[in-house]
Write an enzyme that holds these catalytic residues in place. Structure first.
Site, PDB file in Angstrom:
ATOM      1  N   ASN A  67      -8.958   2.083  10.230  1.00 11.69           N
ATOM      2  CA  ASN A  67      -8.060   1.300  11.179  1.00 11.69           C
ATOM      3  C   ASN A  67      -8.779   2.239  12.083  1.00 11.69           C
ATOM      4  O   ASN A  67      -9.836   1.504  13.350  1.00 11.69           O
ATOM      5  CB  ASN A  67      -6.899   1.373  11.071  1.00 11.69           C
ATOM      6  CG  ASN A  67      -6.264   1.069  12.374  1.00 11.69           C
ATOM      7  OD1 ASN A  67      -4.761   1.164  11.961  1.00 11.69           O
ATOM      8  ND2 ASN A  67      -6.344   0.380  13.078  1.00 11.69           N
ATOM      9  N   THR A  68      -8.722   3.015  12.388  1.00 12.40           N
ATOM     10  CA  THR A  68      -8.909   3.971  13.457  1.00 12.40           C
ATOM     11  C   THR A  68     -10.888   4.186  13.899  1.00 12.40           C
ATOM     12  O   THR A  68     -11.195   4.053  15.400  1.00 12.40           O
ATOM     13  CB  THR A  68      -9.201   5.884  12.788  1.00 12.40           C
ATOM     14  OG1 THR A  68      -7.629   6.349  12.677  1.00 12.40           O
ATOM     15  CG2 THR A  68      -9.456   6.109  14.713  1.00 12.40           C
ATOM     16  N   ALA A  83      -9.775   5.334   3.631  1.00 11.78           N
ATOM     17  CA  ALA A  83      -9.389   6.838   4.617  1.00 11.78           C
ATOM     18  C   ALA A  83     -10.720   7.568   5.291  1.00 11.78           C
ATOM     19  O   ALA A  83     -11.561   7.160   4.259  1.00 11.78           O
ATOM     20  CB  ALA A  83      -7.869   7.307   4.476  1.00 11.78           C
ATOM     21  N   GLY A  84     -10.534   7.889   6.548  1.00 15.97           N
ATOM     22  CA  GLY A  84     -11.821   9.203   6.487  1.00 15.97           C
ATOM     23  C   GLY A  84     -13.291   8.000   7.096  1.00 15.97           C
ATOM     24  O   GLY A  84     -13.624   8.913   7.344  1.00 15.97           O
ATOM     25  N   LYS A 115       1.108  -1.018  -0.493  1.00 18.68           N
ATOM     26  CA  LYS A 115       0.172  -0.140  -0.233  1.00 18.68           C
ATOM     27  C   LYS A 115       0.870   1.343  -0.092  1.00 18.68           C
ATOM     28  O   LYS A 115       1.679   1.589   1.029  1.00 18.68           O
ATOM     29  CB  LYS A 115      -0.756  -0.058   1.223  1.00 18.68           C
ATOM     30  CG  LYS A 115      -1.952   1.027   1.243  1.00 18.68           C
ATOM     31  CD  LYS A 115      -2.494   1.344   2.502  1.00 18.68           C
ATOM     32  CE  LYS A 115      -3.325   2.932   2.713  1.00 18.68           C
ATOM     33  NZ  LYS A 115      -3.661   3.165   4.123  1.00 18.68           N
ATOM     34  N   GLY A 120      -8.273   9.134   9.598  1.00 19.49           N
ATOM     35  CA  GLY A 120      -8.580   9.569  10.429  1.00 19.49           C
ATOM     36  C   GLY A 120      -9.354  10.356  11.074  1.00 19.49           C
ATOM     37  O   GLY A 120      -9.556  10.911  12.616  1.00 19.49           O
TER      38      GLY A 120
END
Length: 252
Positions: free
Chosen positions: A202-203, A180-181, A92, A153
């Protein structure tokens, strides 16, 4: 669902950072059914061999990333180290251009993608919804695109819905992962309804009050969104259309 010829059983990819403990991370992966784990050498390199053993034992495909790299040179070096450590050509590719938004540097990203593709890497580029950049990345040898939903995040969801729809429509045969996001399962469902092939997050899971429960919620949202897409949903209308026809109605 194929990525560089590898068939995945799940449309979810999860990161391995920020969990309260390795045990909670393992539980989140199990509840999510995720088929890919992303790992960062630069961010998590100090966590010891035991952590890497846990990641390997998850039984999923590993997708090393170049998180934290701010130049093509850094990213290429990190990718080479990751291939040696994890014995995979998958990478990635992140080349960060802005410290606050963590927006990709399009010039460094393209430069690194060209170099790594030429070296036999199978590159998953973290990019924006820019169609010109997307075409250049494909020309460089990338066979997957990973456009952001919002800054890493942030949990804001899909910031540029029009741009993402246009990107999906412009390259209908290219596997795409929203990366992301994403902050809520509803964001993931919307991404799948748009026709994207998978999500990476992830977050939103790692920092939830109950990461395993949130992982399960995201998994169900991804499945529901994909089913809705496959069902060929109705298009929005400007006018109301009665579900019960007025033909045959008695006029009094």
């Amino acid at each position: 669902m194929l990525f560089y010829g590898t068939e995945l059983s799940s449309r979810m990819m999860l990161g391995t950072a920020q969990y309260p403990s390795p045990a909670i991370m393992e539980d989140a992966f199990r509840r999510s059914g995720a088929s890919v784990a992303t790992v960062s050498l630069r961010r998590e390199g100090g966590r010891g061999q035991g952590f890497w053993d846990i990641v390997r034992d998850l039984g999923v495909h590993l997708l090393p990333n170049t998180a934290g790299c701010h130049s093509a040179k850094e990213a290429v070096t990190t990718a080479r180290m990751a291939r040696e450590m994890f014995e995979t050509n998958w990478i990635k590719l992140e080349v960060i251009g802005h410290s606050d938004t963590l927006q990709p540097d399009p010039f460094g990203l393209l430069d690194a993608a060209e170099t790594l593709s030429a070296e036999g890497f199978e590159v998953f580029p973290y990019t924006t919804e820019d169609q010109v950049l997307a075409q250049r990345l494909l020309d460089a040898g990338c066979k997957v695109l990973m456009p952001w939903g919002a800054p890493i995040g942030s949990g804001l969801g899909l910031n540029n819905r029009h741009g993402l729809r246009m990107l999906r429509a412009a390259f209908p045969d290219v596997p795409m992962v929203i990366d992301a996001g994403l902050g809520l399962p509803s964001h993931a469902a919307e991404a799948m309804e748009m026709g994207f092939d998978a999500i990476l997050l992830n977050t939103a899971i790692a920092q939830a009050g109950d990461p395993a429960l949130m992982a399960c919620a995201f998994a169900r949202a991804v499945e529901a969104g994909r089913m809705a897409r496959d069902a060929d949903p109705m298009s929005p209308r400007d006018m109301a259309v009665p579900s019960t026809p007025v033909i045959g109605k008695a006029w009094l």
